[in-house]
Design a protein around this motif. Structure first.
Motif, short mmCIF file in Angstrom:
data_model
loop_
_atom_site.label_atom_id
_atom_site.label_comp_id
_atom_site.label_asym_id
_atom_site.label_seq_id
_atom_site.Cartn_x
_atom_site.Cartn_y
_atom_site.Cartn_z
N ILE A 58 0.84 -1.33 -0.06
CA ILE A 58 0.01 0.09 0.07
C ILE A 58 0.98 1.28 -0.01
CG2 ILE A 58 -2.07 -0.90 1.03
CD1 ILE A 58 -1.08 0.16 3.83
N SER A 59 0.29 2.33 -0.52
CA SER A 59 1.31 3.65 -0.62
C SER A 59 1.33 4.17 0.81
CB SER A 59 0.70 4.62 -1.66
OG SER A 59 1.14 5.98 -1.36
N ASP A 60 2.35 4.39 1.25
CA ASP A 60 2.81 5.23 2.40
C ASP A 60 1.92 6.46 2.72
OD1 ASP A 60 4.41 4.49 4.84
OD2 ASP A 60 5.07 6.68 4.49
N ALA A 61 1.70 7.11 1.59
CA ALA A 61 0.69 8.20 1.68
C ALA A 61 -0.54 7.97 2.48
CB ALA A 61 0.39 8.75 0.27
N TYR A 62 -1.19 6.75 2.60
CA TYR A 62 -2.19 6.48 3.47
C TYR A 62 -2.15 5.80 4.58
CZ TYR A 62 -4.79 7.79 -1.13
OH TYR A 62 -5.03 8.42 -2.21
N VAL A 63 -0.76 5.90 4.98
CA VAL A 63 -0.61 5.28 6.50
C VAL A 63 0.08 6.30 7.52
CG1 VAL A 63 0.82 3.23 7.53
CG2 VAL A 63 0.05 2.94 5.29
N LYS A 64 -0.23 6.26 8.49
CA LYS A 64 0.09 7.39 9.43
C LYS A 64 1.36 6.68 10.14
CE LYS A 64 -1.00 10.22 13.29
NZ LYS A 64 -1.97 11.00 14.04
N THR A 65 2.55 6.82 9.63
CA THR A 65 3.88 6.55 10.25
C THR A 65 4.48 7.37 11.12
OG1 THR A 65 5.02 7.26 8.34
CG2 THR A 65 4.17 4.89 8.20
N GLY A 66 4.18 8.78 10.78
CA GLY A 66 4.74 9.78 11.74
C GLY A 66 6.10 10.12 11.08
N SER A 67 6.39 9.68 9.85
CA SER A 67 7.66 10.04 9.24
C SER A 67 7.43 10.16 7.74
CB SER A 67 8.74 9.10 9.65
OG SER A 67 9.93 9.11 8.56
N ASP A 68 8.43 11.25 7.25
CA ASP A 68 8.27 11.22 5.69
C ASP A 68 9.24 10.13 4.92
OD1 ASP A 68 6.30 13.14 5.55
OD2 ASP A 68 7.62 14.64 5.62
N GLY A 69 9.86 9.35 5.99
CA GLY A 69 10.82 8.34 5.54
C GLY A 69 10.77 7.10 5.74
N TYR A 70 11.71 6.15 5.74
CA TYR A 70 11.61 4.81 5.80
C TYR A 70 11.35 4.65 7.46
CZ TYR A 70 13.03 3.43 1.30
OH TYR A 70 13.04 3.43 -0.10
N VAL A 71 10.52 3.87 7.79
CA VAL A 71 10.21 3.40 9.37
C VAL A 71 10.34 1.88 9.51
CG1 VAL A 71 8.68 5.14 9.87
CG2 VAL A 71 7.64 3.08 9.01
N ALA A 72 10.72 1.10 8.25
CA ALA A 72 10.94 -0.18 8.42
C ALA A 72 12.27 -0.54 7.41
CB ALA A 72 9.99 -0.95 7.90
N PRO A 73 12.67 -1.69 7.51
CA PRO A 73 13.89 -1.98 6.17
C PRO A 73 13.22 -1.91 5.05
CG PRO A 73 13.72 -3.65 8.22
CD PRO A 73 12.46 -2.74 8.21
N ARG A 74 14.37 -1.70 4.10
CA ARG A 74 14.06 -1.67 2.49
C ARG A 74 13.82 -3.14 2.35
NH1 ARG A 74 15.97 2.57 -1.23
NH2 ARG A 74 16.53 4.29 0.12
N CYS A 75 12.85 -3.14 1.50
CA CYS A 75 12.41 -4.70 1.00
C CYS A 75 13.51 -5.03 -0.03
CB CYS A 75 11.26 -4.52 0.05
SG CYS A 75 9.63 -4.24 0.82
N ALA A 76 13.97 -6.26 0.04
CA ALA A 76 15.08 -6.96 -1.07
C ALA A 76 14.47 -6.78 -2.33
CB ALA A 76 15.53 -8.34 -0.31
#
Length: 105
Positions: free
Chosen positions: A87-105
Motif C-alpha cells: 500500500i502507498s505510504d501516503a495513506y499510512v500514519k507512520t509519523g515520518s516522511d521517510g523509511y520506518v522499516a527496512p528496505r524490501c529486498a
C-alpha cells in the motif's frame, strides 16, 4: 541431549520467535479511507484486496515505487504489509516522511 537441554532450547526458540513477531509495529490507515492493497509498488499492479476504514497494518519492509498523493502527503514509498501486498505510504500514519522499516529486498 538431556530433558533440561531440550527445554532450554525450546524456551530460547520461543523467546526468539516472540521477539521477531513483536518487532513489527502496526500503523493506522488514514481515517475515513478504504485503501486498495496492490500486488506491487504501483497503481499499475493488480488490486489484491481492500482495507476497511479504520484498519491498522504491519509494515514488514518498504520500497520505492510510483509517486502517490494522499492524506499524509506525496511519496514514492510503498509499504509491504504481507507477502505480495503493498500500500502507498501516503495513506499510512507512520509519523515520518521517510523509511520506518527496512528496505524490501
Amino acid at each position: 541431549m538431556g530433558t533440561d537441554d531440550k527445554q532450554a532450547t525450546a524456551s530460547v526458540t520461543a523467546d526468539v520467535s516472540a521477539t521477531a513477531t513483536s518487532a513489527v509495529k502496526r500503523y493506522a490507515i488514514a481515517p475515513g479511507y478504504r485503501v486498495n492493497v496492490r500486488s506491487g509498488p504501483s497503481t499499475q499492479y493488480s488490486i489484491v484486496r481492500s482495507l476497511a476504514a479504520g484498519s491498522t497494518v504491519p509494515i514488514h519492509c518498504q520500497k520505492p515505487g510510483e509517486w502517490v498523493s494522499g492524506p499524509y502527503g506525496t511519496t514514492n514509498l510503498w509499504d509491504n504489509i504481507a507477502p505480495g501486498e503493498y500500500i502507498s505510504d501516503a495513506y499510512v500514519k507512520t509519523g515520518s516522511d521517510g523509511y520506518v522499516a527496512p528496505r524490501c529486498a
